[in-house]
Motif scaffolding. Sequence first.
Motif, PDB file in Angstrom:
ATOM      1  N   LYS A  90      54.135  27.970  35.592  1.00 10.97           N
ATOM      2  CA  LYS A  90      54.849  28.530  34.439  1.00 10.97           C
ATOM      3  C   LYS A  90      56.198  27.865  34.235  1.00 10.97           C
ATOM      4  N   GLN A  91      56.920  27.614  35.332  1.00 13.48           N
ATOM      5  CA  GLN A  91      58.238  26.979  35.229  1.00 13.48           C
ATOM      6  C   GLN A  91      58.166  25.596  34.603  1.00 13.48           C
ATOM      7  N   MET A  92      57.056  24.898  34.834  1.00 14.29           N
ATOM      8  CA  MET A  92      56.904  23.541  34.297  1.00 14.29           C
ATOM      9  C   MET A  92      56.245  23.530  32.917  1.00 14.29           C
ATOM     10  N   GLY A  93      55.953  24.710  32.386  1.00 15.01           N
ATOM     11  CA  GLY A  93      55.386  24.786  31.048  1.00 15.01           C
ATOM     12  C   GLY A  93      53.887  24.654  30.990  1.00 15.01           C
ATOM     13  N   GLY A  94      53.229  24.815  32.132  1.00 14.15           N
ATOM     14  CA  GLY A  94      51.774  24.710  32.169  1.00 14.15           C
ATOM     15  C   GLY A  94      51.089  26.059  32.285  1.00 14.15           C
ATOM     16  N   ILE A  95      49.787  26.019  32.372  1.00 14.92           N
ATOM     17  CA  ILE A  95      48.951  27.208  32.553  1.00 14.92           C
ATOM     18  C   ILE A  95      48.031  26.932  33.739  1.00 14.92           C
ATOM     19  N   ALA A  96      47.902  27.893  34.635  1.00 12.56           N
ATOM     20  CA  ALA A  96      46.970  27.757  35.757  1.00 12.56           C
ATOM     21  C   ALA A  96      45.551  27.960  35.237  1.00 12.56           C
ATOM     22  N   ALA A  97      44.759  26.896  35.243  1.00 15.01           N
ATOM     23  CA  ALA A  97      43.418  26.941  34.641  1.00 15.01           C
ATOM     24  C   ALA A  97      42.473  27.948  35.300  1.00 15.01           C
ATOM     25  N   PRO A  98      42.542  28.177  36.619  1.00 18.65           N
ATOM     26  CA  PRO A  98      41.574  29.116  37.210  1.00 18.65           C
ATOM     27  C   PRO A  98      41.760  30.568  36.784  1.00 18.65           C
ATOM     28  N   PHE A  99      42.987  30.957  36.414  1.00 20.69           N
ATOM     29  CA  PHE A  99      43.263  32.371  36.158  1.00 20.69           C
ATOM     30  C   PHE A  99      42.435  32.883  34.982  1.00 20.69           C
ATOM     31  N   ASN A 100      41.594  33.872  35.273  1.00 20.37           N
ATOM     32  CA  ASN A 100      40.694  34.488  34.290  1.00 20.37           C
ATOM     33  C   ASN A 100      39.588  33.558  33.805  1.00 20.37           C
ATOM     34  N   TYR A 101      39.398  32.419  34.479  1.00 19.06           N
ATOM     35  CA  TYR A 101      38.286  31.544  34.123  1.00 19.06           C
ATOM     36  C   TYR A 101      36.990  32.205  34.579  1.00 19.06           C
ATOM     37  N   ASP A 102      36.164  32.601  33.644  1.00 21.77           N
ATOM     38  CA  ASP A 102      34.926  33.339  33.955  1.00 21.77           C
ATOM     39  C   ASP A 102      35.205  34.539  34.855  1.00 21.77           C
ATOM     40  N   PHE A 104      37.669  34.768  37.182  1.00 23.53           N
ATOM     41  CA  PHE A 104      38.329  34.483  38.457  1.00 23.53           C
ATOM     42  C   PHE A 104      39.714  35.137  38.442  1.00 23.53           C
ATOM     43  N   PRO A 105      40.065  35.902  39.493  1.00 20.30           N
ATOM     44  CA  PRO A 105      41.242  36.760  39.406  1.00 20.30           C
ATOM     45  C   PRO A 105      42.581  36.131  39.776  1.00 20.30           C
ATOM     46  N   LYS A 106      42.596  34.895  40.240  1.00 21.77           N
ATOM     47  CA  LYS A 106      43.829  34.291  40.741  1.00 21.77           C
ATOM     48  C   LYS A 106      44.083  32.941  40.080  1.00 21.77           C
ATOM     49  N   SER A 107      45.242  32.338  40.425  1.00 25.26           N
ATOM     50  CA  SER A 107      45.667  31.091  39.791  1.00 25.26           C
ATOM     51  C   SER A 107      45.275  29.840  40.557  1.00 25.26           C
ATOM     52  N   VAL A 108      44.695  30.003  41.750  1.00 23.80           N
ATOM     53  CA  VAL A 108      44.346  28.870  42.598  1.00 23.80           C
ATOM     54  C   VAL A 108      43.208  29.302  43.515  1.00 23.80           C
ATOM     55  N   CYS A 109      42.457  28.328  44.022  1.00 23.54           N
ATOM     56  CA  CYS A 109      41.430  28.614  45.031  1.00 23.54           C
ATOM     57  C   CYS A 109      41.954  28.201  46.402  1.00 23.54           C
ATOM     58  N   THR A 110      41.826  29.099  47.379  1.00 25.31           N
ATOM     59  CA  THR A 110      42.240  28.805  48.753  1.00 25.31           C
ATOM     60  C   THR A 110      41.047  29.066  49.665  1.00 25.31           C
ATOM     61  N   SER A 111      40.516  28.009  50.257  1.00 26.57           N
ATOM     62  CA  SER A 111      39.266  28.108  51.019  1.00 26.57           C
ATOM     63  C   SER A 111      39.534  27.733  52.468  1.00 26.57           C
ATOM     64  N   VAL A 112      39.403  28.722  53.356  1.00 18.42           N
ATOM     65  CA  VAL A 112      39.808  28.573  54.750  1.00 18.42           C
ATOM     66  C   VAL A 112      38.582  28.460  55.655  1.00 18.42           C
ATOM     67  N   ASN A 113      38.590  27.448  56.529  1.00 20.06           N
ATOM     68  CA  ASN A 113      37.590  27.271  57.583  1.00 20.06           C
ATOM     69  C   ASN A 113      36.167  27.192  57.043  1.00 20.06           C
ATOM     70  N   GLU A 114      35.360  28.265  57.207  1.00 24.77           N
ATOM     71  CA  GLU A 114      33.955  28.236  56.789  1.00 24.77           C
ATOM     72  C   GLU A 114      33.771  28.524  55.305  1.00 24.77           C
ATOM     73  N   VAL A 115      34.859  28.782  54.580  1.00 31.94           N
ATOM     74  CA  VAL A 115      34.768  28.938  53.127  1.00 31.94           C
ATOM     75  C   VAL A 115      34.689  27.544  52.508  1.00 31.94           C
ATOM     76  N   VAL A 116      33.609  27.299  51.786  1.00 33.30           N
ATOM     77  CA  VAL A 116      33.356  25.981  51.210  1.00 33.30           C
ATOM     78  C   VAL A 116      34.254  25.740  49.997  1.00 33.30           C
TER      79      VAL A 116
END
Length: 290
Positions: A90-102, A104-116
């Motif tokens: 937001k500070q840089m004037g952009g939009i986080a594409a994942p947010f509300n995409y189909d 999806f509830p967050k602005s980024v994907c974070t996949s830890v260990n066995e999460v693909v």
Amino acid sequence: MKKLGRNDPCWCGSGKKYKTCHMAMDERIEQYALQGHMVPSHDIIKTPEQIEGIRQSSRLNIAILDEIEKQIRIGMSTGEIDRLVSDMTKQMGGIAAPFNYDGFPKSVCTSVNEVVCHGIPSDERILKDGDIVNVDVSTIYNGYFSDSSRMFLLGNVEPETRRLVEVARECIDVGLEQVKPWNFLGDMAQAINDHAKKNGYSIVREIGGHGVGLEFHEEPFVSYVTRKGTEMLMVPGMVFTIEPMVNMGKADIYIDDNDGWTVYTEDGKPSAQWEVTLAVTENGYEILTY
């Protein structure tokens, strides 16, 4: 492809006559199509102006991942990473594409260990010593989309897991060696798959890369388990991601029934992924987002 006269304005919007712009390339593409190959339509091929727009979006995407690299640490929650991405975008004037995409509830994907992939950030998920995490950032800026991800290793990562992350990075590099006009996406796929298998790993079959730039996900679908000489012909102006998901164990995956998003390895072993976005050029490629 729409048939144009030699002296008609080129379909790409350059203002040049077709004969001096894209006619020769279109004729070459048509020869591949007549041989039965899958070829890109005009709407898959980006104009120089569109690629510049994707470059500008990519600068934001890269800056966000650079900041995550500075801040990520043991004891940080993936929810904190999400807020960092949301605020900085937001500070840089952009939009986080994942947010509300189909949905999806967050602005980024974070996949830890066995999460693909497609891990949903949470304040409950605290990064621990020995974790590996993929942070997948996608940004919209002035209507253009950029997309890339990086792996981060926290503290004392087991040597075999560290090696998995290294080979996943190498898979990007061996794939890039095959990216050049008039090669096929399958050439890249086989190089990546062969490298993963040579090191004792497997590649996820069901999820791959994609075209990107004017939309979040565009044609073509980019597989990493197909064979040399197959899939879509690569031509100058194509923009797509390379993002193979490399599993320590088997390639089989499943999706979390509760959230409908999070993808896990079926055997519970770690998975690693890096992602770049590139444009095919006259001589090879240009990495736009990393």
